[in-house]
Design a protein around this motif. Structure first.
Motif, PDB file in Angstrom:
ATOM      1  N   LEU A 116       1.031  -1.097  -0.206  1.00 41.13           N
ATOM      2  CA  LEU A 116       0.058   0.027   0.058  1.00 41.13           C
ATOM      3  C   LEU A 116       0.915   1.326  -0.094  1.00 41.13           C
ATOM      4  O   LEU A 116       1.708   1.506   1.008  1.00 41.13           O
ATOM      5  CB  LEU A 116      -0.843   0.159   1.363  1.00 41.13           C
ATOM      6  CG  LEU A 116      -1.839   1.247   1.204  1.00 41.13           C
ATOM      7  CD1 LEU A 116      -2.879   1.215  -0.027  1.00 41.13           C
ATOM      8  CD2 LEU A 116      -2.458   1.261   2.710  1.00 41.13           C
ATOM      9  N   ASP A 117       0.951   1.923  -1.071  1.00 42.92           N
ATOM     10  CA  ASP A 117       1.271   3.461  -1.232  1.00 42.92           C
ATOM     11  C   ASP A 117       0.293   4.250  -0.212  1.00 42.92           C
ATOM     12  O   ASP A 117      -0.623   4.908  -1.008  1.00 42.92           O
ATOM     13  CB  ASP A 117       1.389   3.762  -2.618  1.00 42.92           C
ATOM     14  CG  ASP A 117       1.886   5.310  -2.783  1.00 42.92           C
ATOM     15  OD1 ASP A 117       1.904   5.987  -1.929  1.00 42.92           O
ATOM     16  OD2 ASP A 117       1.609   5.673  -4.149  1.00 42.92           O
ATOM     17  N   THR A 118       0.552   4.560   0.795  1.00 40.94           N
ATOM     18  CA  THR A 118      -0.234   5.355   1.712  1.00 40.94           C
ATOM     19  C   THR A 118      -0.293   6.994   1.194  1.00 40.94           C
ATOM     20  O   THR A 118      -1.414   7.355   1.130  1.00 40.94           O
ATOM     21  CB  THR A 118       0.059   5.450   3.240  1.00 40.94           C
ATOM     22  OG1 THR A 118       1.300   6.254   3.150  1.00 40.94           O
ATOM     23  CG2 THR A 118       0.017   4.215   3.881  1.00 40.94           C
ATOM     24  N   GLY A 119       0.613   7.425   0.375  1.00 43.42           N
ATOM     25  CA  GLY A 119       0.847   8.790  -0.243  1.00 43.42           C
ATOM     26  C   GLY A 119      -0.345   8.964  -1.218  1.00 43.42           C
ATOM     27  O   GLY A 119      -1.196   9.726  -1.433  1.00 43.42           O
ATOM     28  N   PHE A 142      -8.496   2.452   6.998  1.00 39.16           N
ATOM     29  CA  PHE A 142      -8.200   1.876   5.879  1.00 39.16           C
ATOM     30  C   PHE A 142      -6.924   1.422   5.978  1.00 39.16           C
ATOM     31  O   PHE A 142      -6.284   0.327   5.574  1.00 39.16           O
ATOM     32  CB  PHE A 142      -8.398   2.876   4.749  1.00 39.16           C
ATOM     33  CG  PHE A 142      -8.252   2.260   3.564  1.00 39.16           C
ATOM     34  CD1 PHE A 142      -9.248   1.797   2.517  1.00 39.16           C
ATOM     35  CD2 PHE A 142      -6.819   2.318   2.755  1.00 39.16           C
ATOM     36  CE1 PHE A 142      -8.961   1.021   1.528  1.00 39.16           C
ATOM     37  CE2 PHE A 142      -6.921   1.625   1.465  1.00 39.16           C
ATOM     38  CZ  PHE A 142      -7.821   0.969   0.895  1.00 39.16           C
ATOM     39  N   GLN A 143      -5.826   2.219   6.271  1.00 40.38           N
ATOM     40  CA  GLN A 143      -4.493   1.732   6.323  1.00 40.38           C
ATOM     41  C   GLN A 143      -4.119   0.717   7.238  1.00 40.38           C
ATOM     42  O   GLN A 143      -3.441  -0.401   6.817  1.00 40.38           O
ATOM     43  CB  GLN A 143      -3.358   2.831   6.701  1.00 40.38           C
ATOM     44  CG  GLN A 143      -3.527   4.092   5.850  1.00 40.38           C
ATOM     45  CD  GLN A 143      -2.710   5.532   5.959  1.00 40.38           C
ATOM     46  OE1 GLN A 143      -1.808   5.418   6.040  1.00 40.38           O
ATOM     47  NE2 GLN A 143      -3.557   6.353   6.604  1.00 40.38           N
ATOM     48  N   VAL A 161       4.232   5.897   8.668  1.00 35.68           N
ATOM     49  CA  VAL A 161       3.604   4.298   8.819  1.00 35.68           C
ATOM     50  C   VAL A 161       4.241   3.658  10.169  1.00 35.68           C
ATOM     51  O   VAL A 161       3.469   3.117  10.889  1.00 35.68           O
ATOM     52  CB  VAL A 161       3.742   3.662   7.722  1.00 35.68           C
ATOM     53  CG1 VAL A 161       3.312   2.175   7.668  1.00 35.68           C
ATOM     54  CG2 VAL A 161       3.450   4.090   6.357  1.00 35.68           C
ATOM     55  N   GLY A 162       5.350   4.003  10.453  1.00 32.77           N
ATOM     56  CA  GLY A 162       6.330   3.431  11.428  1.00 32.77           C
ATOM     57  C   GLY A 162       6.061   4.199  12.795  1.00 32.77           C
ATOM     58  O   GLY A 162       6.017   3.545  13.961  1.00 32.77           O
ATOM     59  N   THR A 163       5.525   5.190  12.713  1.00 32.68           N
ATOM     60  CA  THR A 163       5.159   6.101  13.899  1.00 32.68           C
ATOM     61  C   THR A 163       3.957   5.996  14.388  1.00 32.68           C
ATOM     62  O   THR A 163       3.596   6.243  15.557  1.00 32.68           O
ATOM     63  CB  THR A 163       5.802   7.646  13.722  1.00 32.68           C
ATOM     64  OG1 THR A 163       5.179   7.986  12.278  1.00 32.68           O
ATOM     65  CG2 THR A 163       7.404   7.873  13.601  1.00 32.68           C
ATOM     66  N   VAL A 164       2.924   6.065  13.366  1.00 34.79           N
ATOM     67  CA  VAL A 164       1.629   6.361  13.854  1.00 34.79           C
ATOM     68  C   VAL A 164       0.504   5.361  13.205  1.00 34.79           C
ATOM     69  O   VAL A 164      -0.090   4.681  14.039  1.00 34.79           O
ATOM     70  CB  VAL A 164       0.945   7.543  13.363  1.00 34.79           C
ATOM     71  CG1 VAL A 164      -0.616   7.701  13.501  1.00 34.79           C
ATOM     72  CG2 VAL A 164       1.576   8.902  13.781  1.00 34.79           C
ATOM     73  N   VAL A 165       0.786   4.856  11.929  1.00 34.90           N
ATOM     74  CA  VAL A 165      -0.149   3.886  11.437  1.00 34.90           C
ATOM     75  C   VAL A 165      -0.033   2.536  11.912  1.00 34.90           C
ATOM     76  O   VAL A 165      -0.905   1.675  12.510  1.00 34.90           O
ATOM     77  CB  VAL A 165      -0.108   3.802   9.783  1.00 34.90           C
ATOM     78  CG1 VAL A 165      -1.142   2.839   9.285  1.00 34.90           C
ATOM     79  CG2 VAL A 165      -0.213   5.174   9.226  1.00 34.90           C
TER      80      VAL A 165
END
Ligand SMILES: Nc1ncnc2c1ncn2[C@@H]1O[C@H](COP(=O)(O)OP(=O)(O)OP(=O)(O)O)[C@@H](O)[C@H]1O
Ligand SMILES: Nc1ccn([C@@H]2O[C@H](COP(=O)(O)O)[C@@H](O)[C@H]2O)c(=O)n1
Length: 224
Positions: free
Chosen positions: A33-36, A105-106, A127-131
């Motif tokens: 998944l490209d969260t951007g 979603f993420q 991604v590593g800090t919050v998601v």
């Protein structure tokens, strides 16, 4: 079943995190998944509806209106890659309600990767800090801003777009500053992230360094 095989990749624009994430996902057999692209989808929706990218209420409505059915076709829309859409994405991404609307979603993608994949690779800014703060493998991919601007310039020129190095560099600096200075989920390495500076590396060397790191993580036995 919830998957715990999550690779979280963060970093600034054109650092090479997307290139790395796609290849890692293909090699590991994981979903990517490209969260951007989610933030770009919000930006594109806003622009297409004729709103300014800093119209906070319209941005919140656009983000809250996205679901799997609307977001998936947008993810493959070539317009998503336009520079104006990148700028709009960076503007909407400072709005806490926009970030909140995209979080489930993420996380759902990471914990329940589609297509029966055993794990997921997500790339973005938080991604590593919050998601996925519990992801067992986190990488922070970066490169000098001039190197990144040159990469983006050749990418733009390859698509036939007219682009000037100085303008690309300036846009990148502005976007870096906005992404790393925002109050909510700013761009920064997770404390336990593996730092990968690709300034002097080609994509192959970055991939080898990343796979060496993932192989060293006990949570990924036998994947590589
Ligand atoms: N290590 C590398 N060396 C040289 N070029 C690279 C490297 N990694 C990626 N590239 C190229 O740089 C450009 C940007 O890479 P990529 O799209 O992966 O970056 P990104 O960090 O995902 O950017 P964005 O966040 O803006 O989507 C692409 O044209 C890609 O082919
Ligand atoms: N996890 C993320 C991912 C992206 N953003 C914002 O979207 C912009 C576009 O992202 P690209 O990776 O496609 O360049 C980016 O500049 C960020 O502002 C984000 O906030 N969080």
């Amino acid at each position: 079943m919830t998957s715990s095989f999550i690779v979280a990749i963060d970093g600034p624009a054109a650092s090479g995190k997307g290139t790395l994430a796609r290849r890692l996902a293909a090699t590991l057999g994981f979903a990517h998944l490209d969260t951007g692209a989610l933030y770009r989808a919000v930006g594109l929706t806003l622009l297409r509806a004729g709103h300014a990218p800093d119209d906070t209420q319209a941005a919140i409505a656009a983000a809250q209106g996205l679901d799997a059915a609307t977001v998936l076709p947008l993810m493959n829309d070539p317009a998503l890659r336009q520079d104006a859409v990148a700028v709009a994405a960076s503007k909407v991404s400072v709005v806490p309600e926009v970030r909140a609307a995209l979080l489930d979603f993420q996380r759902n993608f990471a914990n329940h990767p589609p297509g029966g994949a055993k794990g997921a690779v997500l790339d973005g800014r938080d991604v590593g800090t919050v998601v996925c703060p519990g992801a067992p493998a986190k990488l922070y991919v970066t490169a000098d801003v001039e190197v990144r601007a040159r990469r983006r310039l050749s990418e733009l020129r390859n698509t036939g777009a007219e682009a000037i190095y100085e303008a690309v560099l300036e846009d990148m600096k502005v976007r870096d500053a906005r992404d790393s200075q925002r109050a909510v989920a700013p761009l920064k390495p997770a404390v336990d992230a593996f730092l990968l500076d690709t300034s002097m590396m080609d994509a192959e060397q970055a991939f080898v360094a990343a796979t060496d790191f993932i192989r060293s993580r006990p949570a990924f036995p036998g994947f590589l």
